[in-house]
Write a protein that holds these residues in place. Structure first.
Motif, PDB file in Angstrom:
ATOM      1  N   GLY A  23      42.246  44.637  28.428  1.00  0.00           N
ATOM      2  CA  GLY A  23      40.911  44.328  27.931  1.00  0.00           C
ATOM      3  C   GLY A  23      39.829  44.899  28.823  1.00  0.00           C
ATOM      4  N   GLU A  24      40.127  44.967  30.108  1.00  0.00           N
ATOM      5  CA  GLU A  24      39.138  45.474  31.057  1.00  0.00           C
ATOM      6  C   GLU A  24      38.897  46.969  30.837  1.00  0.00           C
ATOM      7  N   ALA A  25      39.991  47.728  30.600  1.00  0.00           N
ATOM      8  CA  ALA A  25      39.847  49.167  30.347  1.00  0.00           C
ATOM      9  C   ALA A  25      39.022  49.386  29.078  1.00  0.00           C
ATOM     10  N   GLY A  46      39.526  45.931  42.658  1.00  0.00           N
ATOM     11  CA  GLY A  46      40.087  45.175  41.543  1.00  0.00           C
ATOM     12  C   GLY A  46      40.831  46.133  40.637  1.00  0.00           C
ATOM     13  N   CYS A  47      41.381  45.598  39.559  1.00  0.00           N
ATOM     14  CA  CYS A  47      42.181  46.429  38.652  1.00  0.00           C
ATOM     15  C   CYS A  47      41.449  47.698  38.241  1.00  0.00           C
ATOM     16  N   LEU A  48      40.195  47.573  37.804  1.00  0.00           N
ATOM     17  CA  LEU A  48      39.484  48.740  37.266  1.00  0.00           C
ATOM     18  C   LEU A  48      39.421  49.864  38.300  1.00  0.00           C
ATOM     19  N   ASP A  98      36.151  39.256  37.743  1.00  0.00           N
ATOM     20  CA  ASP A  98      35.624  37.901  37.929  1.00  0.00           C
ATOM     21  C   ASP A  98      35.734  37.479  39.396  1.00  0.00           C
ATOM     22  N   GLY A  99      36.773  37.920  40.089  1.00  0.00           N
ATOM     23  CA  GLY A  99      36.862  37.612  41.520  1.00  0.00           C
ATOM     24  C   GLY A  99      35.695  38.213  42.277  1.00  0.00           C
ATOM     25  N   GLY A 100      35.383  39.482  41.968  1.00  0.00           N
ATOM     26  CA  GLY A 100      34.288  40.182  42.627  1.00  0.00           C
ATOM     27  C   GLY A 100      32.924  39.690  42.190  1.00  0.00           C
ATOM     28  N   THR A 101      32.874  38.765  41.231  1.00  0.00           N
ATOM     29  CA  THR A 101      31.608  38.243  40.721  1.00  0.00           C
ATOM     30  C   THR A 101      31.465  36.748  41.023  1.00  0.00           C
TER      31      THR A 101
HETATM   32  C1  LIG Z   1      38.294  41.030  51.359  1.00  0.00           C
HETATM   33  C2  LIG Z   1      39.424  41.205  50.423  1.00  0.00           C
HETATM   34  N1  LIG Z   1      40.185  40.130  50.098  1.00  0.00           N
HETATM   35  C3  LIG Z   1      41.202  40.284  49.249  1.00  0.00           C
HETATM   36  C4  LIG Z   1      41.491  41.502  48.710  1.00  0.00           C
HETATM   37  C5  LIG Z   1      42.664  41.644  47.790  1.00  0.00           C
HETATM   38  N2  LIG Z   1      42.237  41.816  46.421  1.00  0.00           N
HETATM   39  C6  LIG Z   1      42.047  43.035  45.879  1.00  0.00           C
HETATM   40  S1  LIG Z   1      41.585  42.989  44.281  1.00  0.00           S
HETATM   41  C7  LIG Z   1      41.689  41.292  44.280  1.00  0.00           C
HETATM   42  C8  LIG Z   1      41.460  40.511  43.048  1.00  0.00           C
HETATM   43  C9  LIG Z   1      40.560  41.142  42.089  1.00  0.00           C
HETATM   44  O1  LIG Z   1      40.271  40.206  41.118  1.00  0.00           O
HETATM   45  P1  LIG Z   1      39.064  40.420  40.156  1.00  0.00           P
HETATM   46  O2  LIG Z   1      37.827  40.650  40.918  1.00  0.00           O
HETATM   47  O3  LIG Z   1      39.037  39.307  39.179  1.00  0.00           O
HETATM   48  O4  LIG Z   1      39.420  41.810  39.434  1.00  0.00           O
HETATM   49  P2  LIG Z   1      40.655  42.128  38.468  1.00  0.00           P
HETATM   50  O5  LIG Z   1      41.672  42.845  39.278  1.00  0.00           O
HETATM   51  O6  LIG Z   1      41.148  40.841  37.904  1.00  0.00           O
HETATM   52  O7  LIG Z   1      40.060  43.009  37.442  1.00  0.00           O
HETATM   53  C10 LIG Z   1      42.050  40.807  45.516  1.00  0.00           C
HETATM   54  C11 LIG Z   1      42.248  39.396  45.812  1.00  0.00           C
HETATM   55  C12 LIG Z   1      40.681  42.596  49.089  1.00  0.00           C
HETATM   56  N3  LIG Z   1      40.886  43.837  48.630  1.00  0.00           N
HETATM   57  N4  LIG Z   1      39.656  42.407  49.928  1.00  0.00           N
END
Ligand SMILES: Cc1ncc(C[n+]2csc(CCOP(=O)(O)OP(=O)(O)O)c2C)c(N)n1
Ligand SMILES: [Mg+2]
Lengths: 331, 399
Positions: A23-25, A46-48, A98-101
């Motif tokens: 879904g992200e792509a 993150g994945c993207l 969502d983690g990065g937000t």
């Molecule tokens: C400071 C730091 N902590 C942890 C990580 C490991 N890490 C890389 S991507 C990620 C999760 C990304 O989640 P999200 O922002 O929701 O993006 P998604 O991959 O789900 O698209 C984590 C925990 C990192 N790269 N840097």
């Protein structure tokens, strides 16, 4: 000299390494193509980032930079300040998960908005840390199974609610904040276009199902994101300067089970003797009901007329013809 | 023009002369006066910069990262907890090869929290891939900032100017602020080669795998080493144009026939030089060597200057817990590599702003020469130096 490929103008080009049905792509392709290559894109980890820039390769046909996980909004602030200093008006766009937000990037995002940087921040919300293998984030909904919120004898999955990030963002009283999802392209398009027509900090939260993390059939990404909206779990709204200025109304509310059944991440809630699971399902239903009430998603205006259907079309429901909408309303 | 200025004010003047288009910072003692002066200059229209009050040092470092990648000159400054909060981003800036320039107003790191000077903060960042220059006076701070942009932009690597918190940042000294035209000649406008630009789309900061990551990192090391030459050359170009120099990498004092050599960095060197003069009057063959450039580590220059010494005393204001003095350890390795077996005595002192008084330095000298074995790592604590405590003061008192 203009070194761009004159024939392939899409910003996120093919050949990247996203999973089937990602879904992200899909969302990133839609959003970046709507914005176009005349912009600077800053990506959080993150994945993207991982699937588009694998090992010395890049799927980006626009200037694109990744720094680290938490700082994308601050990097974008610097990019925008530099453009301002150089008298340029190139749009600046952040893309983050969502983690990065919601979590690690929230402080930098709040700072960026508070300082009024002219940046569009797009969150592709797949409701967990997918890149590291499906760990819970503060966006993961209540009761979901992730690798760090596993169901067990003493647990029914994640204990905490999905953070209401759009309200936190909108509380900065910035020009524009909206939610969208890949199921409603015209709605997403209208929101991206509106965001790009405005100055200042803007925010888009795009619900982006993840077949791997949500454990669903890769062919159902669009259908599941539509169900997230139709159940009331993920309201499509627009906020301007802190106030709700637009909602996508629902013809009718779908029961929460329609959404949950299709996803393995909720599977532990179902079963013959699963009383606890039932409690969680009722809780999720109550959360959906509350959101519908809060945003008035089923208000009297849902009397569909051609005009309101057209209005809805403006707001999305892209896959539905007007007659289909009418039919759905009358059924 | 020669002016009596506070160190932080002098730094701000130097930054102004370099025309950074973006400045981002977050306040922390003893760096605050630098950014306050810059904010005022922007407010007064004396400096045309975007001044970004970041919500943390982490963000401030990220803002300058983005700004430099977008083709502007940028500046930030921090210290201590703030510098460590920047850590992830500082490594990233070096890995992305962005010519960022910053000032570290050197300060101790908690716990216990302490606002006064030592070098623990920037020393902790020694592996980040930043060029680190430690200055000994406010004039050198001013001149080094101007040099830093030239070095950074020529090498596409970031430079950190390390200046002692309070001892320099808050000290009023006469400083010659160069003319704008002279600085413009020395530091021409700069165009970053990998700028974010829709006309020339580039991907910066993509992923790498085991099959090439090592080469990127090794290239960072090799390119860092190559900057030694550039730092030296920029230093001599500067002295040619401005008539002032600091030796580039290392600065010797009465080294000619010196058998015992003090090695140190930062503002401490003034007191060391006074001691050298005093000991020379007593007929002792002593000298001093100041390490101006700590990263890249100028091993060859150090070996060249120290090869005829019989004993070396390293005085430093930081340590690696569980290992000992950082400069001493690296210096011993450099000497060993050059086939020299000169005893290196290592003293750690001045932590958290403690004064290193002339009498303490004298005591160190006598401790060193009267010890048969090399002193591995000795903390100059109160008990050790009690008989030399005469004019030591509590840090911060009275100023
Ligand atoms: C400071 C730091 N902590 C942890 C990580 C490991 N890490 C890389 S991507 C990620 C999760 C990304 O989640 P999200 O922002 O929701 O993006 P998604 O991959 O789900 O698209 C984590 C925990 C990192 N790269 N840097
Ligand atoms: Mg995610």
């Amino acid at each position: 000299m203009d070194t761009r490929d004159q024939f392939r103008t899409n910003v996120l080009t093919s050949g990247h390494r996203a999973c089937a049905g990602c879904g992200e792509a899909m969302a990133a392709r839609m959003v970046t193509d709507l914005i176009g290559p005349d912009a600077i894109y800053i990506n959080a980890t993150g994945c993207l980032q991982v699937f588009t820039t694998h090992n010395q390769q890049s799927a980006w046909q626009a200037p694109w930079m990744h720094s680290v996980f938490a700082n994308s909004a601050a990097v974008a602030s610097g990019v925008e300040a530099a453009l301002r200093a150089r008298g340029r008006s190139t749009p600046v766009v952040v893309q983050a998960g969502d983690g990065g937000t919601f979590d690690i990037g929230l402080q930098c995002l709040s700072g960026m908005i508070e300082r009024g940087h002219d940046v569009l921040f797009v969150c592709y919300d797949n409701e967990a840390y997918m890149n590291t293998g499906v760990q819970r984030s503060s966006s993961t909904p209540h009761a979901v199974r992730t690798t760090t919120s596993p169901p067990g004898r003493l647990s029914e999955g994640k204990h905490h609610l999905k953070k209401d990030v759009i309200s936190i963002i909108a509380a900065h009283h910035m020009p524009y904040a909206a939610t969208a999802t890949v199921a409603y392209f015209p709605d997403l398009k209208a929101k991206v276009e509106k965001a790009m027509s405005l100055k200042g900090p803007r925010f888009l939260q795009v619900l982006s199902p993840c077949p791997l993390g949500w454990d669903h059939d890769a062919a159902l990404t669009v259908q599941i994101s539509r169900l997230a909206v139709e159940t009331g779990l993920f309201p499509l709204i627009e906020m301007e300067y802190g106030d709700v200025t637009g909602v996508m109304r629902l013809a009718r509310q779908r029961p929460i089970e329609d959404y949950l059944h299709l996803q393995g991440r909720f599977k532990h809630l179902f079963g013959h003797q699963n009383d606890n699971g039932n409690v969680e399902i009722r809780h999720l239903q109550a959360l959906a009901d509350a959101r519908i009430q809060r945003y008035g998603l089923l208000d009297a205006e849902t009397e569909w007329t051609t005009a309101s259907a057209a209005q809805t079309e403006r707001h999305g429901r892209g896959g539905y013809s007007i007659s289909a909408v009418k039919q759905e309303v009358s059924s | 023009m020669k002016m009596l200025l506070e160190g932080s004010h002098a730094v701000a003047e130097a930054v102004r002369l370099c025309h950074p288009q973006v400045i981002a910072a977050y306040p922390i003692t003893p760096q605050t006066h630098i950014i306050e002066h810059l904010a005022q200059m922007v407010a007064n229209g004396e400096l045309s910069s975007e001044f970004i009050s970041a919500e943390s040092e982490y963000a401030a470092a990220s803002v300058v990262l983005g700004a430099v990648a977008t083709g502007t000159r940028a500046f930030t400054a921090s210290a201590s907890q703030g510098l460590l909060l920047m850590t992830e981003v500082l490594f990233n800036i070096a890995g992305l090869r962005l010519p960022v320039v910053m000032v570290c107003a050197n300060r101790a790191v908690g716990a216990p929290i302490n606002i006064f000077c030592d070098h623990q903060d920037s020393m902790a960042l020694r592996d980040a891939g930043w060029i680190q220059l430690y200055v000994s006076s406010n004039q050198e701070a001013v001149d080094s900032i101007i040099q830093a942009y030239r070095i950074a932009e020529a090498c596409e690597l970031p430079v950190m100017i390390c200046m002692d918190g309070f001892f320099l940042t808050h000290a009023f000294e006469p400083v010659d602020i160069p003319e704008q035209t002279a600085v413009d000649t020395f530091l021409p406008p700069y165009q970053f080669s990998r700028m974010l630009d829709p006309k020339k789309p580039m991907t910066l900061g993509g992923g790498s795998e085991p099959d090439n990551y090592l080469e990127y990192r090794a290239a960072l090391h090799n390119d860092m080493e190559k900057t030694l030459d550039r730092i030296q050359r920029v230093g001599s170009d500067f002295s040619q144009q401005f008539g002032r120099g600091y030796g580039g990498l290392v600065e010797g004092y009465r080294l000619e026939d010196a058998e015992i050599v003090f090695v140190g960095l930062g503002s401490l060197i003034g007191a060391v030089q006074d001691l050298i003069d005093q000991l020379r009057e007593q007929g002792q063959l002593v000298g001093a060597l100041r390490l101006r450039c700590f990263r890249p580590f100028p091993a060859a220059a150090l070996v060249r200057s120290l090869s005829s010494a019989k004993r070396i005393i390293v005085m430093e204001k930081a340590f690696s817990a569980g290992a000992g003095g950082i400069v001493a350890t690296e210096l011993r390795a450099a000497l060993y590599q050059a086939g020299l077996s000169i005893p290196v005595d290592n003293f750690i002192g001045g932590l958290g702003g403690r004064d290193i008084t002339p009498s303490i330095l004298e005591q160190i000298f006598h401790t060193s020469v009267s010890s048969d074995a090399a002193i591995d790592c000795r903390f100059i604590n109160k008990d050790d130096m009690s008989h030399a405590e005469g004019n030591a003061t509590t840090p911060g008192e009275g100023d």
